[in-house]
Write an enzyme that holds these catalytic residues in place. Structure first.
Site, PDB file in Angstrom:
ATOM      1  N   ARG A   1       0.826  -1.212   0.000  1.00 16.75           N
ATOM      2  CA  ARG A   1       0.000   0.000   0.000  1.00 16.75           C
ATOM      3  C   ARG A   1       0.862   1.265   0.000  1.00 16.75           C
ATOM      4  O   ARG A   1       0.392   2.334  -0.363  1.00 16.75           O
ATOM      5  CB  ARG A   1      -0.890   0.031   1.255  1.00 16.75           C
ATOM      6  CG  ARG A   1      -1.945  -1.042   1.337  1.00 16.75           C
ATOM      7  CD  ARG A   1      -3.196  -0.531   2.040  1.00 16.75           C
ATOM      8  NE  ARG A   1      -3.074  -0.439   3.479  1.00 16.75           N
ATOM      9  CZ  ARG A   1      -3.498  -1.365   4.337  1.00 16.75           C
ATOM     10  NH1 ARG A   1      -4.075  -2.459   3.881  1.00 16.75           N
ATOM     11  NH2 ARG A   1      -3.389  -1.209   5.636  1.00 16.75           N
TER      12      ARG A   1
ATOM     13  N   ARG B   1       0.957   5.723  16.764  1.00 14.83           N
ATOM     14  CA  ARG B   1       1.025   7.080  16.214  1.00 14.83           C
ATOM     15  C   ARG B   1       0.284   8.061  17.118  1.00 14.83           C
ATOM     16  O   ARG B   1      -0.523   7.658  17.958  1.00 14.83           O
ATOM     17  CB  ARG B   1       0.475   7.133  14.798  1.00 14.83           C
ATOM     18  CG  ARG B   1      -0.926   6.616  14.625  1.00 14.83           C
ATOM     19  CD  ARG B   1      -1.343   6.601  13.139  1.00 14.83           C
ATOM     20  NE  ARG B   1      -2.673   6.027  12.985  1.00 14.83           N
ATOM     21  CZ  ARG B   1      -3.304   5.871  11.838  1.00 14.83           C
ATOM     22  NH1 ARG B   1      -2.738   6.256  10.707  1.00 14.83           N
ATOM     23  NH2 ARG B   1      -4.505   5.333  11.785  1.00 14.83           N
TER      24      ARG B   1
ATOM     25  N   GLU C   1      -2.497   6.497  19.750  1.00 18.49           N
ATOM     26  CA  GLU C   1      -3.242   5.360  19.208  1.00 18.49           C
ATOM     27  C   GLU C   1      -2.529   4.051  19.553  1.00 18.49           C
ATOM     28  O   GLU C   1      -1.355   3.878  19.238  1.00 18.49           O
ATOM     29  CB  GLU C   1      -3.322   5.549  17.684  1.00 18.49           C
ATOM     30  CG  GLU C   1      -4.201   4.575  16.979  1.00 18.49           C
ATOM     31  CD  GLU C   1      -4.394   4.968  15.505  1.00 18.49           C
ATOM     32  OE1 GLU C   1      -4.481   6.158  15.176  1.00 18.49           O
ATOM     33  OE2 GLU C   1      -4.446   4.044  14.680  1.00 18.49           O
TER      34      GLU C   1
ATOM     35  N   TYR D   1     -10.470  -4.656   4.146  1.00 18.45           N
ATOM     36  CA  TYR D   1     -10.042  -3.288   4.404  1.00 18.45           C
ATOM     37  C   TYR D   1     -10.416  -2.449   3.189  1.00 18.45           C
ATOM     38  O   TYR D   1      -9.882  -2.640   2.107  1.00 18.45           O
ATOM     39  CB  TYR D   1      -8.522  -3.192   4.651  1.00 18.45           C
ATOM     40  CG  TYR D   1      -8.155  -1.783   5.014  1.00 18.45           C
ATOM     41  CD1 TYR D   1      -8.161  -1.369   6.337  1.00 18.45           C
ATOM     42  CD2 TYR D   1      -7.909  -0.838   4.032  1.00 18.45           C
ATOM     43  CE1 TYR D   1      -7.903  -0.048   6.673  1.00 18.45           C
ATOM     44  CE2 TYR D   1      -7.652   0.480   4.358  1.00 18.45           C
ATOM     45  CZ  TYR D   1      -7.646   0.866   5.672  1.00 18.45           C
ATOM     46  OH  TYR D   1      -7.405   2.181   6.010  1.00 18.45           O
TER      47      TYR D   1
ATOM     48  N   ASP E   1     -10.883   1.460   1.654  1.00 16.21           N
ATOM     49  CA  ASP E   1     -10.809   2.907   1.798  1.00 16.21           C
ATOM     50  C   ASP E   1     -12.177   3.509   1.486  1.00 16.21           C
ATOM     51  O   ASP E   1     -13.034   2.871   0.884  1.00 16.21           O
ATOM     52  CB  ASP E   1      -9.734   3.472   0.852  1.00 16.21           C
ATOM     53  CG  ASP E   1      -8.348   3.431   1.498  1.00 16.21           C
ATOM     54  OD1 ASP E   1      -8.256   3.563   2.725  1.00 16.21           O
ATOM     55  OD2 ASP E   1      -7.358   3.259   0.756  1.00 16.21           O
TER      56      ASP E   1
HETATM   57  P1  FAD Z   1     -18.495   1.625   8.931  1.00 19.01           P
HETATM   58  O1  FAD Z   1     -18.027   3.018   8.812  1.00 19.01           O
HETATM   59  O2  FAD Z   1     -17.806   0.766   9.925  1.00 19.01           O
HETATM   60  O3  FAD Z   1     -20.063   1.656   9.247  1.00 19.01           O
HETATM   61  C1  FAD Z   1     -20.781   0.523   9.696  1.00 19.01           C
HETATM   62  C2  FAD Z   1     -21.856   1.019  10.649  1.00 19.01           C
HETATM   63  O4  FAD Z   1     -22.709  -0.091  10.958  1.00 19.01           O
HETATM   64  C3  FAD Z   1     -21.316   1.532  11.973  1.00 19.01           C
HETATM   65  O5  FAD Z   1     -21.762   2.834  12.217  1.00 19.01           O
HETATM   66  C4  FAD Z   1     -21.875   0.556  13.013  1.00 19.01           C
HETATM   67  O6  FAD Z   1     -22.223   1.178  14.230  1.00 19.01           O
HETATM   68  C5  FAD Z   1     -23.106   0.024  12.290  1.00 19.01           C
HETATM   69  N1  FAD Z   1     -23.520  -1.307  12.757  1.00 19.01           N
HETATM   70  C6  FAD Z   1     -22.767  -2.421  12.816  1.00 19.01           C
HETATM   71  N2  FAD Z   1     -23.501  -3.473  13.270  1.00 19.01           N
HETATM   72  C7  FAD Z   1     -24.743  -2.997  13.502  1.00 19.01           C
HETATM   73  C8  FAD Z   1     -25.967  -3.601  13.969  1.00 19.01           C
HETATM   74  N3  FAD Z   1     -26.058  -4.885  14.279  1.00 19.01           N
HETATM   75  N4  FAD Z   1     -27.054  -2.814  14.095  1.00 19.01           N
HETATM   76  C9  FAD Z   1     -26.993  -1.491  13.769  1.00 19.01           C
HETATM   77  N5  FAD Z   1     -25.874  -0.876  13.316  1.00 19.01           N
HETATM   78  C10 FAD Z   1     -24.768  -1.614  13.176  1.00 19.01           C
HETATM   79  N6  FAD Z   1     -10.311   5.291   4.448  1.00 19.01           N
HETATM   80  C11 FAD Z   1      -9.801   6.262   3.647  1.00 19.01           C
HETATM   81  O7  FAD Z   1     -10.212   6.404   2.495  1.00 19.01           O
HETATM   82  N7  FAD Z   1      -8.845   7.127   4.127  1.00 19.01           N
HETATM   83  C12 FAD Z   1      -8.353   7.048   5.395  1.00 19.01           C
HETATM   84  O8  FAD Z   1      -7.479   7.838   5.785  1.00 19.01           O
HETATM   85  C13 FAD Z   1      -8.862   6.017   6.235  1.00 19.01           C
HETATM   86  N8  FAD Z   1      -8.401   5.896   7.500  1.00 19.01           N
HETATM   87  C14 FAD Z   1      -8.869   4.883   8.270  1.00 19.01           C
HETATM   88  C15 FAD Z   1      -8.357   4.770   9.558  1.00 19.01           C
HETATM   89  C16 FAD Z   1      -8.793   3.729  10.377  1.00 19.01           C
HETATM   90  C17 FAD Z   1      -8.242   3.618  11.763  1.00 19.01           C
HETATM   91  C18 FAD Z   1      -9.740   2.791   9.872  1.00 19.01           C
HETATM   92  C19 FAD Z   1     -10.179   1.625  10.715  1.00 19.01           C
HETATM   93  C20 FAD Z   1     -10.284   2.939   8.621  1.00 19.01           C
HETATM   94  C21 FAD Z   1      -9.861   3.982   7.795  1.00 19.01           C
HETATM   95  N9  FAD Z   1     -10.383   4.164   6.525  1.00 19.01           N
HETATM   96  C22 FAD Z   1      -9.872   5.149   5.717  1.00 19.01           C
HETATM   97  C23 FAD Z   1     -11.479   3.301   6.000  1.00 19.01           C
HETATM   98  C24 FAD Z   1     -12.885   3.864   6.305  1.00 19.01           C
HETATM   99  O9  FAD Z   1     -13.075   3.956   7.696  1.00 19.01           O
HETATM  100  C25 FAD Z   1     -13.937   2.922   5.655  1.00 19.01           C
HETATM  101  O10 FAD Z   1     -13.779   2.963   4.259  1.00 19.01           O
HETATM  102  C26 FAD Z   1     -15.387   3.279   5.957  1.00 19.01           C
HETATM  103  O11 FAD Z   1     -15.611   3.518   7.313  1.00 19.01           O
HETATM  104  C27 FAD Z   1     -16.294   2.141   5.502  1.00 19.01           C
HETATM  105  O12 FAD Z   1     -17.652   2.478   5.706  1.00 19.01           O
HETATM  106  P2  FAD Z   1     -18.745   1.366   6.053  1.00 19.01           P
HETATM  107  O13 FAD Z   1     -20.058   2.065   6.027  1.00 19.01           O
HETATM  108  O14 FAD Z   1     -18.559   0.185   5.192  1.00 19.01           O
HETATM  109  O15 FAD Z   1     -18.386   0.871   7.532  1.00 19.01           O
HETATM  110  N1  UDP Z   2       3.608   0.799   8.369  1.00 15.79           N
HETATM  111  C1  UDP Z   2       4.736   0.778   9.145  1.00 15.79           C
HETATM  112  N2  UDP Z   2       5.252   1.967   9.584  1.00 15.79           N
HETATM  113  C2  UDP Z   2       4.679   3.160   9.301  1.00 15.79           C
HETATM  114  C3  UDP Z   2       3.520   3.161   8.512  1.00 15.79           C
HETATM  115  C4  UDP Z   2       2.994   1.971   8.058  1.00 15.79           C
HETATM  116  O1  UDP Z   2       5.264  -0.281   9.460  1.00 15.79           O
HETATM  117  O2  UDP Z   2       5.194   4.195   9.759  1.00 15.79           O
HETATM  118  C5  UDP Z   2       3.076  -0.504   7.896  1.00 15.79           C
HETATM  119  C6  UDP Z   2       2.015  -1.075   8.861  1.00 15.79           C
HETATM  120  O3  UDP Z   2       2.151  -2.483   8.884  1.00 15.79           O
HETATM  121  C7  UDP Z   2       0.729  -0.664   8.206  1.00 15.79           C
HETATM  122  C8  UDP Z   2       1.086  -0.793   6.713  1.00 15.79           C
HETATM  123  O4  UDP Z   2       2.463  -0.361   6.641  1.00 15.79           O
HETATM  124  O5  UDP Z   2      -0.336  -1.526   8.559  1.00 15.79           O
HETATM  125  C9  UDP Z   2       0.234   0.042   5.778  1.00 15.79           C
HETATM  126  O6  UDP Z   2       0.344   1.409   6.134  1.00 15.79           O
HETATM  127  P1  UDP Z   2      -0.885   2.397   6.037  1.00 15.79           P
HETATM  128  O7  UDP Z   2      -0.404   3.776   6.322  1.00 15.79           O
HETATM  129  O8  UDP Z   2      -1.601   2.143   4.757  1.00 15.79           O
HETATM  130  O9  UDP Z   2      -1.752   1.914   7.284  1.00 15.79           O
HETATM  131  P2  UDP Z   2      -3.255   2.233   7.677  1.00 15.79           P
HETATM  132  O10 UDP Z   2      -3.686   3.492   6.990  1.00 15.79           O
HETATM  133  O11 UDP Z   2      -3.975   1.019   7.229  1.00 15.79           O
HETATM  134  O12 UDP Z   2      -3.194   2.356   9.170  1.00 15.79           O
END
Ligand code: FAD
Ligand code: UDP
Length: 385
Positions: A175, A281, A302, A350, A352
């Site tokens: 990635r 981070r 985090e 996973y 985005d």
């Molecule tokens: P979700 O956002 O998880 O929504 C699912 C919803 O369903 C939730 O609100 C939950 O409460 C609800 N739900 C679940 N079960 C039930 C139930 N039984 N009854 C009622 N409600 C329920 N993407 C990017 O493009 N850029 C980023 O920088 C980025 N950063 C991220 C960082 C982190 C730490 C994480 C974990 C993800 C990140 N993502 C990022 C991905 C992004 O969060 C997802 O693409 C997005 O949230 C997906 O949307 P979704 O609706 O599929 O799921």
């Molecule tokens: N990663 C790492 N060091 C960093 C940033 C990322 O080792 O400083 C690794 C880590 O395993 C992470 C992966 O690279 O899960 C992908 O990075 P990304 O920034 O895409 O992570 P995410 O947004 O999923 O947290």
């Protein structure tokens, strides 16, 4: 115009985008979410103490090459240009990420130019004995060599995933780019930005339609499905079946909030590569809105750990054990009836945000096509396997 009553389980991007597309097509949409807010994991809210817009479930930056998706989100709420520039603290120094010419020169104490750096990494660093990398570690050794891998990736990855990088797929590292110029943009996509008023405002506008009703603090149970013609379920796939075959593995995150007067770290995201620092981070949220001005600052440290039954699932692990279990749940899902599993939890991938939106738009189109052509509606438009 199509008619029918549809239920969206989840008010994240999946539920909102599918619901909106089908409301526009004439369906009557009910959205339920167990949480007290819409937006799913992209949720943003104002911190009451500092006024800073906080990314409640971790930092979210919108980046995409998909012009239709970019136009879609910009059509609902204004986005501001934003380039994600991540820094990394490791071995007592601060470096630039993703690994670029600045990182290489700073780390090795050199003044290499692009082609010199490319040759140096290829000849003196990269492990040329690895042909096809079988795991994350091999991918890293082949890609950047042991010194950079052990400084920036090994410790971070062990903290993030709770296992040795040899147990993880090479795809996780793929990635991230490796650059031989001074471009420190974390992403390589054409479009990048942040919604000026936050993601929850974006989702609110998507859901703002006379045929959409949202019920918060409402947990779905399977008996509700009988009241609807079809259900789009964006909750956890294993949760739908009350985990009857066991739990799919996830990592969860703990955020330790702290405040600071002024500017705490000078950037939005600082990664910590050293294994002995327990967090991965620190996010300083006000830097995600450089167009706003706040004297005080709110930051999240985090921490990543194994996800228990009461925790919020964040990152699907998708190793061998999970893939076998996933195949069993995917087969079980085919028996659910009138239900389509969507989104990052419903398909245990996973995703985005841009991919989530793209798949949601296609799901809504595919659903209408199936109805119009008298075909069964697929349980999965995207296979989770
Ligand atoms: P979700 O956002 O998880 O929504 C699912 C919803 O369903 C939730 O609100 C939950 O409460 C609800 N739900 C679940 N079960 C039930 C139930 N039984 N009854 C009622 N409600 C329920 N993407 C990017 O493009 N850029 C980023 O920088 C980025 N950063 C991220 C960082 C982190 C730490 C994480 C974990 C993800 C990140 N993502 C990022 C991905 C992004 O969060 C997802 O693409 C997005 O949230 C997906 O949307 P979704 O609706 O599929 O799921
Ligand atoms: N990663 C790492 N060091 C960093 C940033 C990322 O080792 O400083 C690794 C880590 O395993 C992470 C992966 O690279 O899960 C992908 O990075 P990304 O920034 O895409 O992570 P995410 O947004 O999923 O947290």
């Amino acid at each position: 115009m199509a008619t029918g009553k549809l239920l969206m389980v989840g008010a994240g991007l999946s539920g909102a985008v599918i619901g909106r597309a089908l409301a526009d097509a004439g369906f009557d949409i009910t959205v339920v979410d167990a949480r007290t807010h819409i937006g799913g994991n992209c949720h943003t809210e104002r911190d009451p103490q500092t006024g800073v817009l906080v990314h409640t479930y971790g930092p979210h930056i919108f980046h995409t090459d998909d012009a239709e998706v970019w136009d879609y989100v910009n059509g609902f709420t204004p986005f501001r240009p934003y380039i994600n520039r991540v820094k990394a603290t490791a071995r007592g120094q601060v470096f630039s990420l993703p690994v670029n010419l600045h990182t290489i020169n700073q780390f090795f104490g050199t003044t290499l130019r692009p082609e010199e750096a490319r040759a140096f990494i290829a000849d003196a660093q990269a492990d040329t004995t690895i042909d096809t990398p079988q795991n994350f570690e091999e991918q890293a050794l082949k890609f950047i060599g042991r010194d950079l891998y052990e400084t920036f990736f090994k410790g971070y990855t062990m903290k993030q995933w709770g296992c040795h990088p040899t147990e993880l797929p090479a795809s996780i590292l793929k990635r991230l780019p490796l650059r031989f110029d001074y471009n420190d943009n974390y992403y390589s996509h054409r479009f990048q930005g942040l919604p000026e008023q936050g993601y929850t405002e974006l989702v609110a506008r998507i859901l703002d339609h006379p045929s959409i009703t949202v019920h918060l603090s409402t947990r779905f149970d399977r008996s509700q499905a009988a009241d609807f013609d079809h259900v789009f379920y964006s909750g956890p796939l294993d949760g739908y079946f009350d985990y009857r075959l066991g739990q799919l593995g996830y990592r969860t995150l703990d955020f330790e909030r702290f405040t600071h007067e002024g500017d705490y770290q000078g950037c939005a995201v600082m990664n910590f590569g050293d294994a002995d620092i327990p967090y991965t981070r620190i996010t300083e949220h006000k830097h995600f809105a450089p167009w706003e001005s706040h004297a005080a600052s709110v930051c999240y440290r985090e921490y990543s750990r194994a996800c228990g039954p009461e925790d919020i699932p964040y990152y699907p692990i998708r190793q061998v054990r999970e893939k076998a279990l996933l195949a069993e749940y995917a087969a079980l899902a085919e028996t659910a009836g009138n239900t389509t599993f969507v989104g990052r939890l419903g398909t245990y991938r996973y995703l985005d945000m841009d991919v989530t939106i793209r798949e949601s738009l296609e799901t809504a189109r595919g659903f209408r096509d199936a109805l119009e052509n008298g075909r069964p509606v697929p349980t999965f438009f995207r296979s989770p396997l």
